[in-house]
Scaffold this motif. Sequence first.
Motif, mmCIF file in Angstrom:
data_model
loop_
_atom_site.group_PDB
_atom_site.id
_atom_site.type_symbol
_atom_site.label_atom_id
_atom_site.label_comp_id
_atom_site.label_asym_id
_atom_site.label_seq_id
_atom_site.Cartn_x
_atom_site.Cartn_y
_atom_site.Cartn_z
ATOM 1 N N GLU A 1 -5.431 65.531 4.666
ATOM 2 C CA GLU A 1 -5.048 64.204 4.176
ATOM 3 C C GLU A 1 -5.155 63.165 5.285
ATOM 4 O O GLU A 1 -5.694 62.069 5.080
ATOM 5 N N ARG A 2 -4.661 63.495 6.455
ATOM 6 C CA ARG A 2 -4.696 62.542 7.568
ATOM 7 C C ARG A 2 -6.112 62.317 8.075
ATOM 8 O O ARG A 2 -6.459 61.219 8.510
ATOM 9 N N LYS A 3 -6.946 63.360 8.021
ATOM 10 C CA LYS A 3 -8.316 63.238 8.509
ATOM 11 C C LYS A 3 -9.162 62.301 7.654
ATOM 12 O O LYS A 3 -10.248 61.898 8.054
ATOM 13 N N LYS A 4 -8.650 61.929 6.496
ATOM 14 C CA LYS A 4 -9.360 60.954 5.664
ATOM 15 C C LYS A 4 -9.262 59.556 6.258
ATOM 16 O O LYS A 4 -10.123 58.709 5.996
ATOM 17 N N VAL A 5 -8.226 59.293 7.048
ATOM 18 C CA VAL A 5 -8.020 57.932 7.547
ATOM 19 C C VAL A 5 -8.040 57.827 9.074
ATOM 20 O O VAL A 5 -8.250 56.742 9.612
ATOM 21 N N ILE A 6 -7.809 58.943 9.787
ATOM 22 C CA ILE A 6 -7.843 58.922 11.251
ATOM 23 C C ILE A 6 -8.581 60.160 11.752
ATOM 24 O O ILE A 6 -8.845 61.086 10.985
ATOM 25 N N ASP A 7 -8.897 60.177 13.031
ATOM 26 C CA ASP A 7 -9.549 61.332 13.642
ATOM 27 C C ASP A 7 -8.595 62.007 14.628
ATOM 28 O O ASP A 7 -7.633 61.391 15.109
ATOM 29 N N PHE A 8 -8.891 63.270 14.931
ATOM 30 C CA PHE A 8 -8.087 64.056 15.851
ATOM 31 C C PHE A 8 -8.976 64.722 16.897
ATOM 32 O O PHE A 8 -10.150 65.005 16.648
ATOM 33 N N THR A 9 -8.361 65.017 18.033
ATOM 34 C CA THR A 9 -9.010 65.873 19.010
ATOM 35 C C THR A 9 -8.907 67.317 18.529
ATOM 36 O O THR A 9 -8.261 67.608 17.516
ATOM 37 N N ARG A 10 -9.501 68.223 19.273
ATOM 38 C CA ARG A 10 -9.263 69.638 19.039
ATOM 39 C C ARG A 10 -7.771 69.883 19.281
ATOM 40 O O ARG A 10 -7.121 69.127 20.015
ATOM 41 N N PRO A 11 -7.174 70.915 18.685
ATOM 42 C CA PRO A 11 -5.729 71.146 18.843
ATOM 43 C C PRO A 11 -5.321 71.363 20.304
ATOM 44 O O PRO A 11 -6.031 72.022 21.060
ATOM 45 N N TYR A 12 -4.181 70.774 20.670
ATOM 46 C CA TYR A 12 -3.631 71.000 22.002
ATOM 47 C C TYR A 12 -2.358 71.848 21.941
ATOM 48 O O TYR A 12 -1.844 72.289 22.969
ATOM 49 N N ALA A 13 -1.837 72.080 20.713
ATOM 50 C CA ALA A 13 -0.636 72.896 20.530
ATOM 51 C C ALA A 13 -0.535 73.260 19.048
ATOM 52 O O ALA A 13 -1.352 72.818 18.224
ATOM 53 N N GLU A 14 0.464 74.066 18.724
ATOM 54 C CA GLU A 14 0.674 74.470 17.339
ATOM 55 C C GLU A 14 2.141 74.262 16.977
ATOM 56 O O GLU A 14 3.028 74.446 17.810
ATOM 57 N N LEU A 15 2.384 73.877 15.735
ATOM 58 C CA LEU A 15 3.738 73.608 15.265
ATOM 59 C C LEU A 15 4.012 74.403 13.991
ATOM 60 O O LEU A 15 3.221 74.378 13.053
ATOM 61 N N GLN A 16 5.133 75.122 13.982
ATOM 62 C CA GLN A 16 5.536 75.852 12.785
ATOM 63 C C GLN A 16 6.545 75.027 11.995
ATOM 64 O O GLN A 16 7.536 74.542 12.544
ATOM 65 N N CYS A 17 6.278 74.880 10.704
ATOM 66 C CA CYS A 17 7.199 74.203 9.796
ATOM 67 C C CYS A 17 8.020 75.275 9.083
ATOM 68 O O CYS A 17 7.446 76.182 8.466
ATOM 69 N N VAL A 18 9.340 75.166 9.167
ATOM 70 C CA VAL A 18 10.203 76.223 8.645
ATOM 71 C C VAL A 18 11.314 75.652 7.776
ATOM 72 O O VAL A 18 11.584 74.449 7.785
ATOM 73 N N VAL A 19 11.952 76.547 7.039
ATOM 74 C CA VAL A 19 13.178 76.228 6.311
ATOM 75 C C VAL A 19 14.306 76.998 6.982
ATOM 76 O O VAL A 19 14.202 78.209 7.192
ATOM 77 N N ALA A 20 15.371 76.284 7.363
ATOM 78 C CA ALA A 20 16.520 76.895 8.025
ATOM 79 C C ALA A 20 17.785 76.611 7.222
ATOM 80 O O ALA A 20 17.888 75.579 6.540
ATOM 81 N N ALA A 21 18.748 77.525 7.326
ATOM 82 C CA ALA A 21 20.004 77.398 6.580
ATOM 83 C C ALA A 21 21.049 78.301 7.223
ATOM 84 O O ALA A 21 20.731 79.105 8.108
ATOM 85 N N PRO A 22 22.315 78.208 6.816
ATOM 86 C CA PRO A 22 23.355 79.094 7.355
ATOM 87 C C PRO A 22 23.033 80.565 7.126
ATOM 88 O O PRO A 22 22.351 80.929 6.160
ATOM 89 N N LYS A 23 23.514 81.413 8.038
ATOM 90 C CA LYS A 23 23.235 82.841 7.974
ATOM 91 C C LYS A 23 23.658 83.447 6.640
ATOM 92 O O LYS A 23 23.027 84.387 6.141
ATOM 93 N N SER A 24 24.733 82.947 6.067
ATOM 94 C CA SER A 24 25.265 83.532 4.829
ATOM 95 C C SER A 24 24.408 83.248 3.600
ATOM 96 O O SER A 24 24.560 83.903 2.568
ATOM 97 N N MET A 25 23.516 82.275 3.692
ATOM 98 C CA MET A 25 22.677 81.928 2.549
ATOM 99 C C MET A 25 21.497 82.886 2.444
ATOM 100 O O MET A 25 20.758 83.079 3.409
ATOM 101 N N ALA A 26 21.315 83.451 1.272
ATOM 102 C CA ALA A 26 20.200 84.364 1.021
ATOM 103 C C ALA A 26 18.987 83.556 0.589
ATOM 104 O O ALA A 26 18.777 83.286 -0.599
ATOM 105 N N ILE A 27 18.195 83.146 1.563
ATOM 106 C CA ILE A 27 16.995 82.344 1.301
ATOM 107 C C ILE A 27 15.814 83.006 2.002
ATOM 108 O O ILE A 27 15.837 83.199 3.215
#
Length: 270
Positions: free
Chosen positions: A110-136
């Motif tokens: 989606e972003r590459k439709k409007v802007i350009d990027f260099t080759r990757p310089y790092a990686e980012l993980q997108c996660v879901v976090a919650a209290p330990k007691s929650m079964a997710i």
Amino acid sequence: MNATWFRRAIGATALLGLTTLITTPGWADALDTIMQRKKILVAIDLGNPPHGMMDAAFKPTGSDVETAQNLAKDLGVELEIVQVTAPNRVQYLLANKADVVISALSITDERKKVIDFTRPYAELQCVVAAPKSMAISSYADLSGKGVSVTRGTVNDQELTRGTANVPNVQIVRFDDDPTSVTGITSGQLQVFASSLPLINQLKKDNPNVDLETKFVMKGFPLGIAFRKNEPKLAAKLNDWVSANLKNGKLVEIYNRYHGVKIDPEKLAGM
């Protein structure tokens, strides 16, 4: 001289001049502008630790800040940080308020439709976090729950896609990362969809917050963003990223702030 002919001649001359401005190579070249200005304007979100933040002396720090500092140093120019938030990073770039963006900006189609990027310089993980007691363990388990997320980020996009067919999910979108964090630390919400580094930083700053990673939504490569049609700047930035991955500087910076050792070979394939 015939008046109609004169008006046509003037119009043709003006059109020729406009065409020349548009088609003359390098008339608004970003790299030349940076070097002539002797300053590079880098958009960074300073409310997104450990990528960007303020230290105890109220000076900018973080992995993206240090990356920008090294880039400016190697270019031989001054660094000016343009403070942005996650939702307006791209807008600042397109409005010519910044030359580049180094701000945990994931490379997406989606972003590459409007802007350009260099080759990757790092990686980012997108996660879901919650209290330990929650079964997710998946998006389906978010049914009936409220989730804090920063508006317009890849975390928001992935959460929205993943819960499209899950009933009764309340996605609470905040305008920036600090307010998304406050939604969790204040007890307003218990589930957080964000980047792993930000969640780790949140837990470090707030040891009493009960939060653990439940599942990874997606891993994204991070790139330096710049406006389209800038071949000279693209080549310069890509050469710089390649050299600083090879010499280990970018690897060391990311490991020091995030506790994660990035793999240049893996990045090259992303």
